[in-house]
Design an enzyme around this catalytic site. Structure first.
Site, PDB file in Angstrom:
ATOM      1  CE1 TYR A  95      -2.758  -1.295   6.605  1.00  0.00           C
ATOM      2  CE2 TYR A  95      -2.437  -1.117   4.087  1.00  0.00           C
ATOM      3  CZ  TYR A  95      -2.047  -0.845   5.453  1.00  0.00           C
ATOM      4  OH  TYR A  95      -0.733  -0.098   5.703  1.00  0.00           O
ATOM      5  CB  SER A 155      -0.520   2.456   3.059  1.00  0.00           C
ATOM      6  OG  SER A 155      -0.042   1.242   2.365  1.00  0.00           O
TER       7      SER A 155
END
Lengths: 500, 233
Positions: B139, B126
């Site tokens: 995350y 990501s």
């Protein structure tokens, strides 16, 4: 979420044939990752990953069968790995590599009988026996094949028309069946297994020792004649006409020649020296007299020659090389007689080490078809013409004369074989596959046969057509008896017999 | 994301092994793929946190497929985290799914591809891994660590003919982003899939999805920390 993907097998020459039996076997145990290796066919055009075990004893072989049972895998037997296609591959399963079982067990120089473990190579064998004046009765074009592999594929040499396949010289053998049973087979006992396991491509059991009758020789030299032939019919005529006088016969064919000259080439005929022909046999029978020279032209290291071949191993380079070779054979080289060592004559494939690497990255597929006397000429001319028409011309053509034999899985004919080396590239793969399918039909229509040691592309239906239902039924019965769990499999086995 | 990618790869002639947690959802995706002629997908319900099952499962998948050319690790979770929330259980889950699961699976692939001297490892990371943003520390950490792991794999395996592709999508219109505040424009799943497949085809080392994020993240990575602390990105 993870997606794990596998490029679909678009043609039969792609690796990784799915294992139809996979779902039926338990898969609760993983095989150790340290055994995982990439294993390729000798022609490098097919390959896959397998879990390779290399036992050195019969107990070790039995343990591998046990591991296969416990992990729900199949076992593919592998010797020197010189089968061109997928005969010694077993993708995602166990590969039982027998090259470490390489002891010469019994040798009697008085009668030339030798008993060896299956991993003994032809090279080991000739080096061991030649000093006593004995030579392997049948040898392959490379000396790196193992005796076990040779027996399993029932290999032939340039003397097939006279000596038959290697099975004709095997006196007896011992084998371990997947059931755990040890069997001793000869022409007098367990004969069905004797004729089934020789040529049985490792699908019935694992040879643990093989006894061979060696050939007596009286010199380390052979008398060799070179004869030029102008076309395929000339080639076939000469090979047939010379079979009475020759001990070895092999024809090279220029597959680029077309029209009137289609199939032109050169024959090499070799004969043994009679006792007394060689004044110093003890000298010519030394290993040192036989060795292939390490340098070509006196200075170029043989080990790097493939690097020089690579840039010219294409259509035009091969066409020119073939033309030059043919012109030489038809003029200065015609009807030339010379002496050559057994090794130099027999192991042409070993002359330039690693020459096959010049075929990288796609590798090569050898297409060898066996045709009876009556149909060989039209079929071989059609095969060459069709290859030229499709623009996929083989770079090497080899013609041999053959005789029938009595083994169950059988490629023998009273006729000829033509072996063609096709280079595989990214762009010709599909057209080559299509061409070979066409050729399969032509060969079958001519009453021809195929040989699993060379095969990479046949389909099950083609094999049923040339072997016949009766032989396949008998083989199936032997398989059921020796290996009821179908533990012994290879990629070739699944490709050709997977739907049985 | 994984489902869309699977459908795309199936159409391109790949035989697929699909691994995911929810069996019904997995069966639905596979059924769609298997409904078309010439495409084939096998399914393996599995939670990537079940590390001990991975070696056996990996082997049986590869065996059923008949080999392995490409592995795509697409598992990832992004639970909503409040600005003042420090919930270890939540963070642990994120790291287990996004990072440890990836390492457990891709290590298996790495051994095989190393021996095969061929193969392609792809993981969906990501843009969040490029900078430690305030919104979801674990995350960002999981994706940054995944990027580094993939880079190491690439440096180990690249010389052996194995490609390793790090995909860095911005916000994509998937269930993961639905109902959550996201930075920047949301990319459609079709567009994202097309770009991911293109990156796989060219065996890219790294690809931002969509490509504009390459420029955006170039700038964001260079914002000095003293300023970054005062921004709400």
């Amino acid at each position: 979420m993870s997606a794990i993907s596998q490029k679909d097998a678009v043609s039969s020459v792609h690796n990784g044939v799915p294992d139809s039996a996979a779902g039926e076997r338990s898969a609760g145990v993983a095989l150790p990752l340290d055994r995982l290796e990439r294993v390729a066919g000798w022609g490098m055009a097919v390959g896959g990953m397998g879990y390779v075990y290399r036992p050195s004893t019969i107990d070790g072989v039995a343990q591998v069968f046990e591991i296969a049972r416990r992990t729900g895998r199949t076992v593919g037997l592998r010797g020197g790995g010189n089968s061109y296609g997928d005969a010694a591959l077993n993708s995602e399963n166990i590969i039982l590599d027998l090259t470490r079982m390489n002891r010469i067990l019994v040798w009697d120089p008085s009668n030339g009988r030798v008993t060896v473990e299956p991993g003994v190579t032809i090279q080991q064998l000739w080096r061991y026996a030649i000093g006593d004046g004995w030579w392997p009765p049948v040898v392959t074009g490379t000396s790196f094949a193992t005796v076990g592999g040779c027996a399993a594929m029932n290999v032939h040499g340039k003397n097939n028309f006279k000596a038959g396949p290697i099975g004709d010289h095997i006196l007896e053998f011992d084998a371990l069946l997947p059931t755990g049973e040890h069997v001793h087979c000869s022409r007098d006992g367990n004969t069905d297994l004797f004729y089934g396991m020789i040529g049985g491509f490792g699908a019935l059991g694992c040879f643990t020792s093989v006894t061979l009758q060696m050939k007596k020789i009286y010199s380390g030299w052979l008398n060799v004649d070179a004869i030029s032939v102008p076309h395929m019919d000339g080639m076939l005529y000469e090979l047939d006409a010379r079979k009475g006088q020759a001990d070895y016969l092999v024809g090279w064919s220029d597959a680029f020649a077309s029209g009137e000259t289609l199939g032109r080439g050169q024959i090499h005929q070799a004969t043994y020296l009679a006792p007394g022909d060689d004044p110093y046999p003890a000298q010519s029978l030394r290993i040192e007299s036989q060795e292939i020279p390490a340098n070509l032209f006196g200075f170029l290291p043989a080990s790097i020659i493939w690097l020089f071949m690579k840039p010219v191993l294409n259509d035009w380079g091969t066409r020119l090389t073939n033309l030059a070779k043919y012109m030489q054979s038809a003029t200065l080289g015609n009807h030339k007689r010379y002496r050559q060592s057994h090794v130099a004559f027999a192991f042409l494939l070993d002359y330039v080490p690693n020459w096959k690497l010049a075929y990288q990255p796609g590798g090569l597929i050898q297409y060898q078809s066996f045709l009876p006397l009556a149909t060989a000429s039209p079929v071989y001319r059609e095969i060459l013409a069709r290859s030229q028409k499709r623009g996929v011309v083989p770079y090497l053509g080899v013609v041999k004369r053959h005789r029938p034999d009595d083994f169950l899985i059988n490629y023998s004919v009273d006729g000829y074989s033509l072996a063609l080396d096709y280079k595989v590239t990214g762009s010709n793969r599909a057209s080559l596959t299509a061409l070979l399918k066409e050729l399969d039909r032509i060969v079958i229509a001519g009453g021809g046969k195929f040989y699993f040691a060379k095969d990479a592309t046949l389909q099950g239906a083609t094999v049923r057509a040339f072997l016949g239902e009766e032989r396949i039924r008998k083989f199936g019965a032997l398989k059921e008896r020796c290996d009821p769990e179908s533990l012994l499999q290879t990629d070739l086995y699944r490709r050709l017999f997977g739907d049985q | 994301m994984g489902a869309a990618l699977a459908q795309n790869l199936a159409r391109r002639g790949f035989r697929l092994g699909l691994v995911a947690r929810r069996a019904e959802e997995l069966a639905r995706v596979a059924a769609e793929i298997n409904a078309s002629d010439g495409t084939q997908a096998f399914i393996y319900p599995h939670d990537v946190r079940n590390y001990d099952a991975i070696p056996v499962l990996f082997q049986s998948i590869v065996r059923q497929l008949g080999g392995l050319d490409l592995i795509v690790y697409a598992a990832g979770i992004m639970p909503q985290v409040a600005p003042n929330e420090y919930d270890f259980e939540k963070d642990k889950d994120i790291l287990e799914v996004n990072l440890l699961g990836a390492i457990a699976w891709l290590n298996q692939a790495a051994v095989r591809f190393d021996r095969a001297q061929a193969g392609h490892i792809v993981a969906i990371s990501s843009v969040a891994g490029d900078r430690g943003r305030s919104g979801n520390p674990a995350y960002c950490t999981s994706k940054a660590a995944l990027n580094t792991y993939l880079e190491s794999l690439r440096n180990r395996l690249g010389r052996k003919g194995v490609a390793v592709t790090t995909l860095k999508p911005g916000p994509i219109d998937t269930p993961m982003t639905q109902g959550k505040p996201v930075a920047g424009r949301v990319t459609s799943i079709d567009q994202a899939t097309a770009q991911i497949v293109a990156a796989i085809d060219r065996r890219a080392n790294e690809a931002y999805i969509p490509q504009q994020w390459k420029f955006i993240m170039y700038v964001i990575r260079r914002i000095p920390s003293v300023i970054f602390q005062r921004l709400n990105i």
